[in-house]
Write a protein that holds these residues in place. Structure first.
Motif, PDB file in Angstrom:
ATOM      1  N   ARG A 293      -6.523 -10.572  -0.965  1.00  0.00           N
ATOM      2  CA  ARG A 293      -7.926 -10.201  -0.711  1.00  0.00           C
ATOM      3  C   ARG A 293      -8.034  -8.838  -0.032  1.00  0.00           C
ATOM      4  N   SER A 294      -7.001  -8.438   0.707  1.00  0.00           N
ATOM      5  CA  SER A 294      -7.023  -7.170   1.440  1.00  0.00           C
ATOM      6  C   SER A 294      -6.603  -5.968   0.593  1.00  0.00           C
ATOM      7  N   LEU A 295      -6.007  -6.221  -0.557  1.00  0.00           N
ATOM      8  CA  LEU A 295      -5.554  -5.117  -1.404  1.00  0.00           C
ATOM      9  C   LEU A 295      -6.737  -4.369  -1.988  1.00  0.00           C
ATOM     10  N   LYS A 296      -6.576  -3.066  -2.131  1.00  0.00           N
ATOM     11  CA  LYS A 296      -7.585  -2.265  -2.811  1.00  0.00           C
ATOM     12  C   LYS A 296      -7.565  -2.656  -4.287  1.00  0.00           C
ATOM     13  N   LYS A 297      -8.687  -2.987  -4.821  1.00  0.00           N
ATOM     14  CA  LYS A 297      -8.776  -3.493  -6.189  1.00  0.00           C
ATOM     15  C   LYS A 297      -8.326  -2.468  -7.234  1.00  0.00           C
ATOM     16  N   THR A 298      -8.350  -1.197  -6.896  1.00  0.00           N
ATOM     17  CA  THR A 298      -7.965  -0.168  -7.866  1.00  0.00           C
ATOM     18  C   THR A 298      -6.461  -0.094  -8.085  1.00  0.00           C
ATOM     19  N   SER A 299      -5.695  -0.582  -7.146  1.00  0.00           N
ATOM     20  CA  SER A 299      -4.240  -0.462  -7.273  1.00  0.00           C
ATOM     21  C   SER A 299      -3.523  -1.789  -7.036  1.00  0.00           C
ATOM     22  N   THR A 300      -4.122  -2.881  -7.478  1.00  0.00           N
ATOM     23  CA  THR A 300      -3.525  -4.189  -7.269  1.00  0.00           C
ATOM     24  C   THR A 300      -2.338  -4.386  -8.212  1.00  0.00           C
TER      25      THR A 300
ATOM     26  N   GLU B 124       0.825  -1.214   0.000  1.00  0.00           N
ATOM     27  CA  GLU B 124       0.000   0.000   0.000  1.00  0.00           C
ATOM     28  C   GLU B 124       0.859   1.264   0.000  1.00  0.00           C
TER      29      GLU B 124
ATOM     30  N   LYS C  92       3.355   0.912  -3.579  1.00  0.00           N
ATOM     31  CA  LYS C  92       2.622   0.683  -4.835  1.00  0.00           C
ATOM     32  C   LYS C  92       3.514   0.075  -5.925  1.00  0.00           C
TER      33      LYS C  92
END
Length: 137
Positions: free
Chosen positions: A70-77, A47, A50
């Motif tokens: 699963r915990s990552l923000k989907k917008t910045s995977t 996070e 990036k």
């Protein structure tokens, strides 16, 4: 000049991290920006930094590799490559959207294939890259 791919390596076993780092030093397009020894640390680094690519062990304390994804923000995977000693995790890893899975101990030839595919993927604007000459993705 080669565009560098920023990489975070997450593995609770220091020798495994050091081995992967030593292999990755053979690739001028790779820039290792961080390493984590557990899932919570990995999530924080991902996070914060990036990275473009993460090499992620499955079995780690705190959060396992699957929980990290699963915990990552989907917008910045980032691009996710699981590195594990257990091939039975491969199906679940792919279902979670992993770009690739590598079996420990990582072979330089397999790592090279993965890095080449990551480079091609990025150069195409993150479109899927065929995994083999028959067009199977």
């Amino acid at each position: 000049m080669v565009n560098k791919i920023s990489v975070v390596i997450a593995d609770d076993e220091r020798p495994a991290r050091m081995f992967l780092i030593s292999l990755l030093k053979n690739f001028e397009e790779i820039s290792i920006v961080g390493e984590a020894s557990n899932g919570i640390e990995a999530l924080g680094l991902i996070e914060q930094l990036k990275p473009d690519l993460i090499f992620l062990d499955v079995q780690m304390p705190g959060l396992d590799g699957f929980e990290v994804v699963r915990s990552l923000k989907k917008t910045s995977t980032p691009i996710i490559v699981f590195v594990t000693a257990y091939d039975e995790y491969f199906t679940q890893a792919i279902e979670l959207g992993a770009f690739d899975c590598l079996l420990k101990p990582v072979e330089i030839s397999k790592l090279k294939e993965t890095i080449l595919r990551v480079c091609e993927y990025q150069s195409r604007g993150n479109e899927p890259v065929n995994r083999n000459k028959d067009g199977i993705k």
